[in-house]
Write an enzyme that holds these catalytic residues in place. Structure first.
Site, PDB file in Angstrom:
ATOM      1  N   GLY A  15       0.835  -1.210   0.000  1.00  0.00           N
ATOM      2  CA  GLY A  15       0.000   0.000   0.000  1.00  0.00           C
ATOM      3  C   GLY A  15       0.861   1.249   0.000  1.00  0.00           C
ATOM      4  N   ASP A  73       7.663   5.985   8.980  1.00  0.00           N
ATOM      5  CA  ASP A  73       6.917   5.397  10.080  1.00  0.00           C
ATOM      6  C   ASP A  73       5.664   6.242  10.205  1.00  0.00           C
ATOM      7  OD1 ASP A  73       6.501   3.418  11.958  1.00  0.00           O
ATOM      8  OD2 ASP A  73       7.129   4.702  13.601  1.00  0.00           O
ATOM      9  N   PHE A 156      -5.417   0.965   2.196  1.00  0.00           N
ATOM     10  CA  PHE A 156      -4.933  -0.114   3.061  1.00  0.00           C
ATOM     11  C   PHE A 156      -5.110   0.303   4.519  1.00  0.00           C
ATOM     12  CE2 PHE A 156      -0.908   1.633   4.695  1.00  0.00           C
ATOM     13  CZ  PHE A 156      -0.729   2.717   3.855  1.00  0.00           C
TER      14      PHE A 156
HETATM   15  P1  IMP Z   1       4.639   1.164   9.676  1.00  0.00           P
HETATM   16  O1  IMP Z   1       4.823   2.620   9.337  1.00  0.00           O
HETATM   17  O2  IMP Z   1       5.123   0.273   8.599  1.00  0.00           O
HETATM   18  O3  IMP Z   1       5.110   0.822  11.039  1.00  0.00           O
HETATM   19  O4  IMP Z   1       3.081   0.864   9.687  1.00  0.00           O
HETATM   20  C1  IMP Z   1       2.173   1.839   9.907  1.00  0.00           C
HETATM   21  C2  IMP Z   1       0.787   1.245  10.055  1.00  0.00           C
HETATM   22  O5  IMP Z   1      -0.071   2.363  10.271  1.00  0.00           O
HETATM   23  C3  IMP Z   1       0.276   0.555   8.797  1.00  0.00           C
HETATM   24  O6  IMP Z   1       0.495  -0.813   8.829  1.00  0.00           O
HETATM   25  C4  IMP Z   1      -1.205   0.883   8.847  1.00  0.00           C
HETATM   26  O7  IMP Z   1      -1.860  -0.017   9.708  1.00  0.00           O
HETATM   27  C5  IMP Z   1      -1.218   2.258   9.490  1.00  0.00           C
HETATM   28  N1  IMP Z   1      -1.161   3.300   8.443  1.00  0.00           N
HETATM   29  C6  IMP Z   1      -0.134   4.136   8.148  1.00  0.00           C
HETATM   30  N2  IMP Z   1      -0.453   4.929   7.124  1.00  0.00           N
HETATM   31  C7  IMP Z   1      -1.695   4.587   6.745  1.00  0.00           C
HETATM   32  C8  IMP Z   1      -2.543   5.021   5.714  1.00  0.00           C
HETATM   33  O8  IMP Z   1      -2.227   5.891   4.892  1.00  0.00           O
HETATM   34  N3  IMP Z   1      -3.745   4.432   5.670  1.00  0.00           N
HETATM   35  C9  IMP Z   1      -4.143   3.475   6.538  1.00  0.00           C
HETATM   36  N4  IMP Z   1      -3.377   2.989   7.491  1.00  0.00           N
HETATM   37  C10 IMP Z   1      -2.139   3.545   7.602  1.00  0.00           C
END
Ligand code: IMP
Length: 206
Positions: A15, A73, A156
């Site tokens: 995503g 992040d 996502f």
């Molecule tokens: P990380 O930045 O990979 O640790 O994950 C961030 C988590 O925050 C993602 O797996 C999503 O669950 C959520 N997240 C971050 N940005 C978005 C977005 O643009 N839409 C929806 N969920 C998000």
């Protein structure tokens, strides 16, 4: 015309990659997944802040390549839940849970909250690093409200429950262009691209 700057995304989240590809194109850069991302020792995102996790992740993966590495992040911050899921957004319902489980957990925890209590923010910190050093870190956020049930099928993560008042729809109902124009990630990444094109960055990269 100079060749577009190439960045390599340290992420296994498709995503995010889709969104970054489009954002980079709009900004005259090009983004690919960091080759063999899953083959490198994993970076443990255990820091309590988005900034530390983004910078740490970018620095970590940039030690395995000569290229510019982009990491982000990001997460959903809900004041009524004391800032949760926050930096734990990706694993909020446990290590083996999926997006639907995380959405369900947030909705369950929010069931007694109404009106302004349903305010939420998406936050994104982007970090660019080369050869183990973060040289650009940017941050931005967007405010919306949490719906009472998932709406829409695009995007996502928590997209189906994040209602953006500017467009009167959830992130999951917005087109990719629309989400990128308004989103936490779009705004933070445009700042990073602007800084990347500053002479101080270009000189450091040369
Ligand atoms: P990380 O930045 O990979 O640790 O994950 C961030 C988590 O925050 C993602 O797996 C999503 O669950 C959520 N997240 C971050 N940005 C978005 C977005 O643009 N839409 C929806 N969920 C998000």
């Amino acid at each position: 015309m100079p060749a577009p700057l190439r960045l390599f995304l340290a992420s296994s989240n498709p995503g995010k990659l889709h969104e970054y590809r489009l954002l980079a194109e709009d900004g005259g850069a090009r983004i690919d997944l960091l080759a063999d991302f899953d083959g490198f020792p994993a970076y443990e995102e255990t820091a309590p802040t988005f900034a530390e996790n983004a910078a740490g992740k970018a620095e970590h993966y940039s030690r395995f390549t000569n290229e510019i590495v982009l990491a982000d992040d990001s997460g959903l911050v809900v004041p009524a839940l004391k800032g949760a899921p926050g930096v734990y957004s990706a694993r909020y319902a446990g290590p083996n849970a999926g997006d639907a489980d995380r959405v369900e957990k947030v909705l369950r925890e929010m069931r007694t909250f109404e009106g302004e209590e349903r305010l939420a923010q998406f936050v994104c910190v982007t970090a660019l690093a080369r050869r183990g050093r973060a040289f650009i870190i940017t941050s931005d956020s967007v405010e919306g409200t949490l719906t009472k049930r998932p709406v829409g099928s695009g995007g996502f993560g928590y997209d189906p429950i994040f209602f953006l008042p500017q467009i009167g729809r959830t992130y999951a109902e917005a087109s990719r262009e629309e989400k990128n124009r308004l989103s936490h990630r779009g705004k933070a990444f445009r700042k990073a691209l602007a800084l990347l094109n500053e002479p101080v960055s270009l000189a450091w990269l040369a």
